[in-house]
Each structure stands twice: as C-alpha cells, then as structure tokens.
Design a protein around this motif. Sequence first.
Motif, mmCIF file in Angstrom:
data_model
loop_
_atom_site.group_PDB
_atom_site.id
_atom_site.type_symbol
_atom_site.label_atom_id
_atom_site.label_comp_id
_atom_site.label_asym_id
_atom_site.label_seq_id
_atom_site.Cartn_x
_atom_site.Cartn_y
_atom_site.Cartn_z
ATOM 1 N N ARG A 232 -1.511 0.677 -0.986
ATOM 2 C CA ARG A 232 -2.610 1.533 -0.281
ATOM 3 C C ARG A 232 -3.819 1.933 -1.152
ATOM 4 O O ARG A 232 -4.651 1.880 -0.712
ATOM 5 N N GLN A 233 -3.476 2.166 -2.349
ATOM 6 C CA GLN A 233 -4.753 2.592 -3.444
ATOM 7 C C GLN A 233 -5.311 1.275 -3.413
ATOM 8 O O GLN A 233 -6.694 1.387 -3.474
ATOM 9 N N LEU A 234 -4.971 0.137 -3.433
ATOM 10 C CA LEU A 234 -5.969 -1.165 -3.378
ATOM 11 C C LEU A 234 -6.575 -1.503 -2.123
ATOM 12 O O LEU A 234 -7.044 -2.505 -2.102
ATOM 13 N N GLY A 235 -6.211 -0.898 -0.906
ATOM 14 C CA GLY A 235 -7.046 -0.905 0.306
ATOM 15 C C GLY A 235 -6.204 -1.823 1.296
ATOM 16 O O GLY A 235 -6.649 -2.246 2.281
ATOM 17 N N TYR A 236 -5.105 -2.289 0.835
ATOM 18 C CA TYR A 236 -3.991 -2.810 2.093
ATOM 19 C C TYR A 236 -3.840 -1.804 3.214
ATOM 20 O O TYR A 236 -3.430 -0.898 2.777
ATOM 21 N N GLU A 237 -4.116 -2.410 4.422
ATOM 22 C CA GLU A 237 -4.104 -1.435 5.597
ATOM 23 C C GLU A 237 -2.907 -1.509 6.365
ATOM 24 O O GLU A 237 -2.314 -0.751 6.808
ATOM 25 N N SER A 238 -2.397 -2.807 6.271
ATOM 26 C CA SER A 238 -1.064 -2.915 6.927
ATOM 27 C C SER A 238 0.373 -3.174 6.246
ATOM 28 O O SER A 238 0.520 -4.418 5.762
ATOM 29 N N VAL A 239 0.785 -2.276 5.932
ATOM 30 C CA VAL A 239 1.842 -2.136 4.971
ATOM 31 C C VAL A 239 3.208 -1.226 5.550
ATOM 32 O O VAL A 239 2.834 -0.058 6.015
ATOM 33 N N ASP A 240 4.268 -1.964 5.684
ATOM 34 C CA ASP A 240 5.281 -1.194 6.367
ATOM 35 C C ASP A 240 6.386 -1.166 5.187
ATOM 36 O O ASP A 240 6.651 -1.884 4.286
ATOM 37 N N LEU A 241 7.323 -0.075 5.298
ATOM 38 C CA LEU A 241 8.442 0.193 4.766
ATOM 39 C C LEU A 241 9.724 0.114 5.400
ATOM 40 O O LEU A 241 9.993 0.544 6.345
ATOM 41 N N TYR A 242 10.671 -0.878 4.698
ATOM 42 C CA TYR A 242 11.889 -0.844 5.515
ATOM 43 C C TYR A 242 12.735 -0.110 4.703
ATOM 44 O O TYR A 242 13.317 -0.210 3.541
ATOM 45 N N GLU A 243 12.978 0.971 5.100
ATOM 46 C CA GLU A 243 13.734 2.397 4.377
ATOM 47 C C GLU A 243 14.965 1.789 4.144
ATOM 48 O O GLU A 243 15.677 2.351 3.104
ATOM 49 N N GLY A 244 15.693 1.276 5.172
ATOM 50 C CA GLY A 244 17.018 1.123 4.855
ATOM 51 C C GLY A 244 17.160 0.079 3.693
ATOM 52 O O GLY A 244 18.347 0.288 3.070
ATOM 53 N N SER A 245 16.233 -0.685 3.423
ATOM 54 C CA SER A 245 16.383 -1.641 2.331
ATOM 55 C C SER A 245 17.539 -2.524 2.315
ATOM 56 O O SER A 245 18.272 -2.588 3.336
#
Length: 259
Positions: A232-245
């Motif tokens: 996000r700092q680098l400007g990536y706009e579409s980033v999702d988190l798989y919380e359960g991993s």
Amino acid sequence: MQPFVPASWVQDRDVAVVDVREPWEYDSIGHLPGAVNVPFDAFRSDEGEAGKLPPRAEWESLLADAGVGSDAEIVAYDDTQGVFAARFVVTALLLGHDPGRLHVLDGDFSSWQREHETTTDTVDPEAASYESDPDAETPLVDFETVRALLPAIEAGDVTLVDTREDWEFEEGHIPGAVQLDWRELVDEERRGLRPADELRALLADRGIDPKRRAVLYCNTARRVSHTYLVLRQLGYESVDLYEGSLTEWQERGGELVTG
C-alpha cells in the motif's frame, strides 16, 4: 495511505504512539516519550484460528484503556523491524479504524534509540472512548474466496504471495503462489524499509505487478500484515489479505504444493 512514517514525522505531530513490545521491554529498556504499551499478545485472539482478529469488544476495551480514541492518529512500533507493529495497525484497519490515520514507525525502537530520546517514565493514559466500525470495508478474503481464485492465480491474472521464509515455502504452499519473505523488504542495518526503487525492483522480479490483484498469506497473519502495508505504501491498490493463512488452509483441506 502512508503506512510507514519516519521518526521526524512522529516527532512533529500530536499522535497516539503505541509500543507493542513485551511489558518488561517497555518498562526496563525504555520507550518513546509518551508511548503507551499494548503488547502483541494482548490483541492476538485466543479464540478461533491462530492469527485471527481479537473479539471486537476486547479490542475496543484494549484501546480505550490505553487512551486511544476512535479518531486518534496512531503510530505503532516494535523492536522487530516493524512486523509486530504492522499487525497492530492492520488489526485496527480490519476493525474499522480510518486507514489514513494508521501508521508504523519506519524503523523500530532500536533505530529510534540511536538518534532520539527514550524514557523509562511511567505513562498513565487517561481512558478514552473507542468504538470500532463493523461496517467498514476491509481487504479480507476467506478460504472459499482463495480456493475460487486458484484458476485465476494459475493463469497469472491474480498474484498469490507467500510472505514466509524459503524453507517454509518449500515445505508446502498454496498452488500458484510466489514466495516473498517479508524480511526482504527491510534494511537490516537501518531496521526500516529498503528504498522504494529497490522494493519496486524486487517486487517486479517476483512478478508482483501493481496492475494485478494481489492476495497475501503467511502462517498466522503477522508477516502478511507487514507486506500488505508495504504494498500500500508503494501505491498498490488491489491487495487482499487471507487472514486465515496457511494455518486455516491446511486445516480445511486445501491443496498444498511442495518444493
């Protein structure tokens, strides 16, 4: 978003500074002036899967007791190059705190201590009012979403990023994932992020394109939090988190690839 902020930024602003180290480190080694202590284990859920978010009511009480209000601008730090602080910030984000008011100190306690004042003075915060936002949009994706994305991942339309170490990746990873150890993103000497041009070159080398959707995972959502904030700092706009991993992926019978 400006997830990572330098020491000079912190010094010049009226912000809520949160130290996520163990209490003995905070008390004995020292802390940033005015910082409150919210140890990592205090906001790591004891319920459900490892790495999941804490219960909302517990989170609200934790921050209120630390004197952090709902509208506070927060800067978190640790002494581990930001990975535990990143988990605090992402926890706040996922529970509805304004993303624009959430930051990690670019560096950690050791890097701050080299040039700036620290103290062992007791901080006794005045209790605040904290209400999370259950309706806030978040970048979370679940097991079913990741499984449904596997064809797009294999086709190269979505980038699945494993933020663990090489040996962990080789022992087993989700099909189609590329490996990016979160530690590659930090400068060991400076203890903060590597320069932006170096980061972009590294990400490009791994095929992590800012124009494509990225989905991140690790084992229990700590390391993935740091990588999420870097993108996000680098400007990536579409980033999702798989919380359960990978912990949840394995428990629910998701396919693993070795090597």
